[in-house]
Design a protein around this motif. Structure first.
Motif, PDB file in Angstrom:
ATOM      1  N   PHE A  52       0.839  -1.200   0.000  1.00  0.00           N
ATOM      2  CA  PHE A  52       0.000   0.000   0.000  1.00  0.00           C
ATOM      3  C   PHE A  52       0.875   1.251   0.000  1.00  0.00           C
ATOM      4  O   PHE A  52       1.669   1.453   0.919  1.00  0.00           O
ATOM      5  CB  PHE A  52      -0.891   0.024   1.247  1.00  0.00           C
ATOM      6  CG  PHE A  52      -1.713  -1.222   1.403  1.00  0.00           C
ATOM      7  CD1 PHE A  52      -2.860  -1.412   0.645  1.00  0.00           C
ATOM      8  CD2 PHE A  52      -1.325  -2.232   2.296  1.00  0.00           C
ATOM      9  CE1 PHE A  52      -3.610  -2.573   0.774  1.00  0.00           C
ATOM     10  CE2 PHE A  52      -2.065  -3.386   2.424  1.00  0.00           C
ATOM     11  CZ  PHE A  52      -3.209  -3.565   1.664  1.00  0.00           C
ATOM     12  N   ALA A  53       0.689   2.098  -1.013  1.00  0.00           N
ATOM     13  CA  ALA A  53       1.445   3.355  -1.045  1.00  0.00           C
ATOM     14  C   ALA A  53       1.034   4.203   0.146  1.00  0.00           C
ATOM     15  O   ALA A  53      -0.106   4.164   0.586  1.00  0.00           O
ATOM     16  CB  ALA A  53       1.151   4.089  -2.347  1.00  0.00           C
ATOM     17  N   GLY A  54       1.989   4.930   0.686  1.00  0.00           N
ATOM     18  CA  GLY A  54       1.660   5.838   1.780  1.00  0.00           C
ATOM     19  C   GLY A  54       1.663   5.192   3.150  1.00  0.00           C
ATOM     20  O   GLY A  54       1.558   5.864   4.164  1.00  0.00           O
ATOM     21  N   LEU A  55       1.757   3.885   3.187  1.00  0.00           N
ATOM     22  CA  LEU A  55       1.875   3.188   4.471  1.00  0.00           C
ATOM     23  C   LEU A  55       3.238   2.521   4.520  1.00  0.00           C
ATOM     24  O   LEU A  55       3.856   2.297   3.485  1.00  0.00           O
ATOM     25  CB  LEU A  55       0.805   2.100   4.605  1.00  0.00           C
ATOM     26  CG  LEU A  55      -0.647   2.541   4.658  1.00  0.00           C
ATOM     27  CD1 LEU A  55      -1.530   1.326   4.820  1.00  0.00           C
ATOM     28  CD2 LEU A  55      -0.870   3.502   5.822  1.00  0.00           C
ATOM     29  N   ASN A  56       3.672   2.166   5.704  1.00  0.00           N
ATOM     30  CA  ASN A  56       4.947   1.465   5.812  1.00  0.00           C
ATOM     31  C   ASN A  56       4.963   0.203   4.964  1.00  0.00           C
ATOM     32  O   ASN A  56       3.957  -0.492   4.874  1.00  0.00           O
ATOM     33  CB  ASN A  56       5.181   1.028   7.252  1.00  0.00           C
ATOM     34  CG  ASN A  56       5.766   2.148   8.069  1.00  0.00           C
ATOM     35  OD1 ASN A  56       5.900   3.266   7.571  1.00  0.00           O
ATOM     36  ND2 ASN A  56       6.111   1.854   9.305  1.00  0.00           N
ATOM     37  N   GLY A  57       6.103  -0.075   4.413  1.00  0.00           N
ATOM     38  CA  GLY A  57       6.257  -1.325   3.689  1.00  0.00           C
ATOM     39  C   GLY A  57       6.720  -2.414   4.640  1.00  0.00           C
ATOM     40  O   GLY A  57       6.877  -2.191   5.838  1.00  0.00           O
ATOM     41  N   SER A  58       6.928  -3.613   4.107  1.00  0.00           N
ATOM     42  CA  SER A  58       7.371  -4.730   4.936  1.00  0.00           C
ATOM     43  C   SER A  58       8.802  -5.105   4.600  1.00  0.00           C
ATOM     44  O   SER A  58       9.179  -5.182   3.439  1.00  0.00           O
ATOM     45  CB  SER A  58       6.484  -5.956   4.715  1.00  0.00           C
ATOM     46  OG  SER A  58       5.168  -5.684   5.096  1.00  0.00           O
ATOM     47  N   GLY A  59       9.555  -5.356   5.638  1.00  0.00           N
ATOM     48  CA  GLY A  59      10.931  -5.772   5.434  1.00  0.00           C
ATOM     49  C   GLY A  59      11.224  -7.021   6.228  1.00  0.00           C
ATOM     50  O   GLY A  59      10.325  -7.677   6.766  1.00  0.00           O
ATOM     51  N   LYS A  60      12.498  -7.288   6.289  1.00  0.00           N
ATOM     52  CA  LYS A  60      12.928  -8.451   7.045  1.00  0.00           C
ATOM     53  C   LYS A  60      14.226  -8.037   7.709  1.00  0.00           C
ATOM     54  O   LYS A  60      15.101  -7.469   7.054  1.00  0.00           O
ATOM     55  CB  LYS A  60      13.135  -9.589   6.055  1.00  0.00           C
ATOM     56  CG  LYS A  60      13.352 -10.916   6.638  1.00  0.00           C
ATOM     57  CD  LYS A  60      12.588 -12.016   5.930  1.00  0.00           C
ATOM     58  CE  LYS A  60      12.742 -12.154   4.443  1.00  0.00           C
ATOM     59  NZ  LYS A  60      11.872 -13.203   3.892  1.00  0.00           N
ATOM     60  N   HIS A  61      14.347  -8.255   8.999  1.00  0.00           N
ATOM     61  CA  HIS A  61      15.599  -7.941   9.686  1.00  0.00           C
ATOM     62  C   HIS A  61      16.398  -9.232   9.824  1.00  0.00           C
ATOM     63  O   HIS A  61      15.930 -10.195  10.412  1.00  0.00           O
ATOM     64  CB  HIS A  61      15.327  -7.339  11.067  1.00  0.00           C
ATOM     65  CG  HIS A  61      14.779  -5.952  10.995  1.00  0.00           C
ATOM     66  ND1 HIS A  61      14.453  -5.218  12.105  1.00  0.00           N
ATOM     67  CD2 HIS A  61      14.519  -5.152   9.923  1.00  0.00           C
ATOM     68  CE1 HIS A  61      14.000  -4.025  11.724  1.00  0.00           C
ATOM     69  NE2 HIS A  61      14.025  -3.967  10.413  1.00  0.00           N
ATOM     70  N   ASN A  62      17.597  -9.176   9.276  1.00  0.00           N
ATOM     71  CA  ASN A  62      18.435 -10.366   9.248  1.00  0.00           C
ATOM     72  C   ASN A  62      19.459 -10.259  10.383  1.00  0.00           C
ATOM     73  O   ASN A  62      20.487  -9.607  10.254  1.00  0.00           O
ATOM     74  CB  ASN A  62      19.136 -10.418   7.883  1.00  0.00           C
ATOM     75  CG  ASN A  62      19.862 -11.709   7.606  1.00  0.00           C
ATOM     76  OD1 ASN A  62      19.276 -12.690   7.162  1.00  0.00           O
ATOM     77  ND2 ASN A  62      21.172 -11.715   7.862  1.00  0.00           N
TER      78      ASN A  62
END
Ligand code: ADP
Ligand code: MG
Length: 699
Positions: free
Chosen positions: A312-322
């Motif tokens: 969703f634009a304008g909202l936080n995206g999803s990542g992965k912490h390694n």
């Protein structure tokens, strides 16, 4: 259920305890030797193991087996074979041979190989990785395998990962020997990946072709309420989500995945799951399984799990912490500051090796997280910037500065930091001002690499990490092994390394624009997009690195480069086509039907001639006329760009053209559609809106 966790944990895994109880002693010992030392497994041993595995799997209801592997598509692949063998009397028996366990031959002509394997000799083979245990998923015994071509080139993500683990093992052991560590036989890299995801209602999902085909919304006006109140982060978990998480945990535990932490994330409908860390290749397999189960368990709950980096634009995206560390088989974490001077010297050497590695190979770390999806994230709101830097925290930075300058460490202990003579002052593991904006942060006894996208296999980043650190350790070992004054040379090495590579250290706010400018002055690289980053992969210095440590051959690197470029272009192409389709099939009909109703109403009012005002209708129609004209022009533009870039042959040029022409045209078109969404009546707008999607899971 709570009481049962120890019972269900690993119940679907052919793990050590099962092996021990089901295998003859000699076989078990031979297998353990293979697992621990990577020695070859003799066929007669494999036969016994396979048979025991099959009996166990059949008791658990399995009927099929598969070699489970991780081709360059980034998702796992499996081809199922049943255990049945005709018994010659019209019946079947269940069989599984050592040969079938150890080696498989998927008809793999359709997997990306970047030209490594011409399709006429399409057969690659899969080979069991006994360091990652077999498991049962959906009635199938899955055997984790590596996937290679017959000439030995890696066609997957696991093979180079195993090679990189071997590289860091060898080099770290050399360094440890210099410090008199003789009991450790192996150094392993461990990883704990924190995985973010979105959960939405399945019905909403299927009403959005962009989510179905691209994993992200290509349109969508901002909802009246987004994440601005920050009331979702660590908020109470909704009932449906809690049920889902419970089920997911249970499925993961059965597969031996150490699912540990779960919570709501910043954006509405966003959540996170973190396991307890494990060896890098197991963590990689488990993260793939986690992503797969996140989706399949969601489907069972009438939900859809979105793993895309920017749904969703304008909202936080999803990542992965390694979260990454290296430790010995004797249980010593080499990134744990020790409590004796000697241990500290060792810690400091490993620490500066990592600092040097990250500085010299910023580009490789950036490449390892480059993808079309992650381009939406890196540098955007709440994601680390595309610039790689290291956060050490104030205390540790001060210590390094003191060492570099032979100065007093100004912390509360006021000591002269003499390497190998002074105990490192105690610094808190988790300082409260923990920097969440750093792409690469030291968090007490591990480094947290935070640039990964949520869909990524963690193999790539860990291949890079393991190899670049192995390289620095090998350089250090070369120097110190040849040294006649270990202490003096060690001191000099640590000091020089700090001096030469401190530009990569940055404790401030990584989201700040001022930092990007400063980073440029420091000469740090800022590879903004995937097409900017990928060519770095095949630069000579990086080819030298990977070939020296036998992680990739030069040919494997070129093929991977091609695959990544192609993949990038394909993703944008699919998104662009989906966009065109949605505009034609959904947006235009919605707008036209609203316009036509408005026009009809206006005409009726005029026909009635009762002096009724048609100001509103006229205004709306005017506005719509302008927007539809714009829409038509931008749609036309996008369609012509999609066709035009097809003329480009060169893979890099093509990827760039997709970025600069197609992707840009998509952005323009989106603006118009999103504006139309705010004008057109909701009963006409067939696509679920952001507000509807994000609140679709209920209470
Ligand atoms: P957070 O970063 O959310 O505060 P933690 O730092 O506690 O959470 O842990 C995050 C992840 O790091 C977990 O998966 C955890 O198992 C993992 N982790 C902890 N110690 C290590 C280590 N020594 N090596 C690798 N991963 C680790
Ligand atoms: Mg973390």
């Amino acid at each position: 259920m709570a009481k049962n966790v120890p019972n269900i944990f690993g119940s679907m895994v052919f793990g050590d305890a099962v092996m021990k109880s089901r295998l003859p002693r000699d076989t078990y010992k031979a297998l353990r030797k293979t697992i621990e030392n990577g020695t070859h497994l003799e066929l007669d041993v494999a036969n016994v193991v396979a048979n025991a595995m099959k009996d166990w799997a059949v008791e658990k209801g399995a009927t099929h087996f598969t070699h489970w592997f991780q081709p360059m598509t980034g998702v796992t692949a499996e081809k199922h074979d049943s255990f049945i063998v005709p018994d010659g009397k019209g019946q079947v028996i269940m069989e599984f041979s050592g040969k079938a366990l150890v080696k498989g031959e998927p008809d793999a002509s359709s997997f990306p190989s970047g030209g490594l394997r011409a399709t006429f000799e399409a057969r690659g083979y899969t080979a069991w990785d006994p360091t990652s245990y077999a498991f049962i998923k959906d009635g199938t015994l899955c055997i984790p395998t590596a996937f290679c071509s017959y000439s030995g080139e890696a066609l997957d993500k696991k093979t180079p990962l195993l090679r990189s683990m071997q590289a860091i093992n060898e080099q770290a052991l050399r360094v440890l020997r210099l410090f008199g560590v003789t009991d450790a036989k192996r150094v392993v890299s461990s990883v704990g990946p924190e995985q973010e995801y979105f959960l939405i209602d399945k019905d909403m999902y299927f009403q959005r072709p962009d989510l179905v085909y691209c994993g992200r919304t290509l349109f969508g006006a901002r909802p009246p309420k987004g994440q601005e109140l920050e009331d979702h982060y660590f908020g109470a978990i909704k009932y449906r989500v809690a049920e889902y998480m419970r089920d997911l945990d249970e499925e993961l535990w059965k597969l031996g995945v150490l699912a540990k932490t779960k919570h709501n994330e910043v954006a509405p409908a966003q959540h996170e799951l973190a396991p307890i860390y494990s060896e890098a290749n197991v963590a990689t397999d488990h993260n793939q399984l986690t992503m797969e189960l996140m989706k399949s368990v969601a489907a069972k709950h009438g939900l859809a799990c979105l793993l895309h980096e920017k749904p969703f634009a304008g909202l936080n995206g999803s990542g992965k912490h390694n979260n990454w560390s290296i430790s010995t088989d004797t249980g010593i974490n080499l990134l744990e500051p020790g409590n004796t001077p000697y241990k500290n010297a060792q810690f400091l050497l490993f620490l500066v090796a990592i600092i040097k590695a990250v500085d010299e190979y910023q580009d490789l770390l950036r490449v390892s997280v480059a993808s079309a999806g992650n381009d939406h994230r890196l540098g955007a709101n709440e994601a680390p910037p595309a610039v790689v830097s290291i956060f050490l925290g104030e205390e540790l930075t001060e210590i390094l500065t003191a060492i570099e300058n032979d100065a007093l460490y100004t912390g509360k202990d006021k000591v002269l930091m003499e390497i190998g003579a002074t105990v490192l002052p105690h610094f808190p593991k988790d300082t409260t001002d923990r920097n969440r904006t750093s792409p690469f942060a030291f968090t007490g006894n591990k480094f947290e690499f935070r640039m990964l996208g949520s869909t990524h296999s963690i193999a790539g980043p860990n291949i890079a990490l393991n190899t670049i650190v192995a390289e620095e350790l090998s350089q250090f070992a070369d120097i110190l092994e040849a040294s006649s004054d270990f202490k003096a040379d060690l001191n000099k090495l640590i000091k020089d390394t700090i001096k030469n590579h401190k530009r990569i250290l940055f404790n401030g706010n990584g989201y700040d624009d001022a930092w990007i400018a400063e980073a440029e002055q420091r000469g740090l690289s800022n590879l903004k997009t995937t097409p900017d980053a990928l060519p770095k992969f095949v630069e000579q210095k990086n080819i030298d690195l990977f070939t020296k440590h036998h992680v990739f051959t030069e040919q494997e690197m070129h093929s991977r480069y091609e695959i990544l470029l192609e993949n990038y272009a394909k993703i944008i192409n699919i998104e662009a086509l989906t966009m065109v389709d949605m505009v034609n099939k959904q947006v235009v009909p919605a707008v036209l039907s609203y316009e036509s109703d408005l026009a009809r109403l206006m005409n009726r009012k005029i026909a009635l001639g009762l002096n009724m005002s048609t100001v509103l209708e006229e205004e709306l129609l005017n506005k719509l006329a302008k927007l539809t004209a714009c829409l038509s022009g931008r749609l036309e533009k996008l369609m012509s760009e999609i066709v035009a870039v097809k003329e480009i042959d060169d893979a890099l040029e093509l990827a760039k053209a997709y970025r600069e022409r197609v992707f840009m045209a998509m952005g323009e078109l989106r603006l118009t559609v999103d504006e139309l969404e705010t004008v057109v009546g909701s009963k006409y707008w067939t696509l679920p809106t952001y507000a509807e999607i994000l609140n679709s899971v209920g209470q």
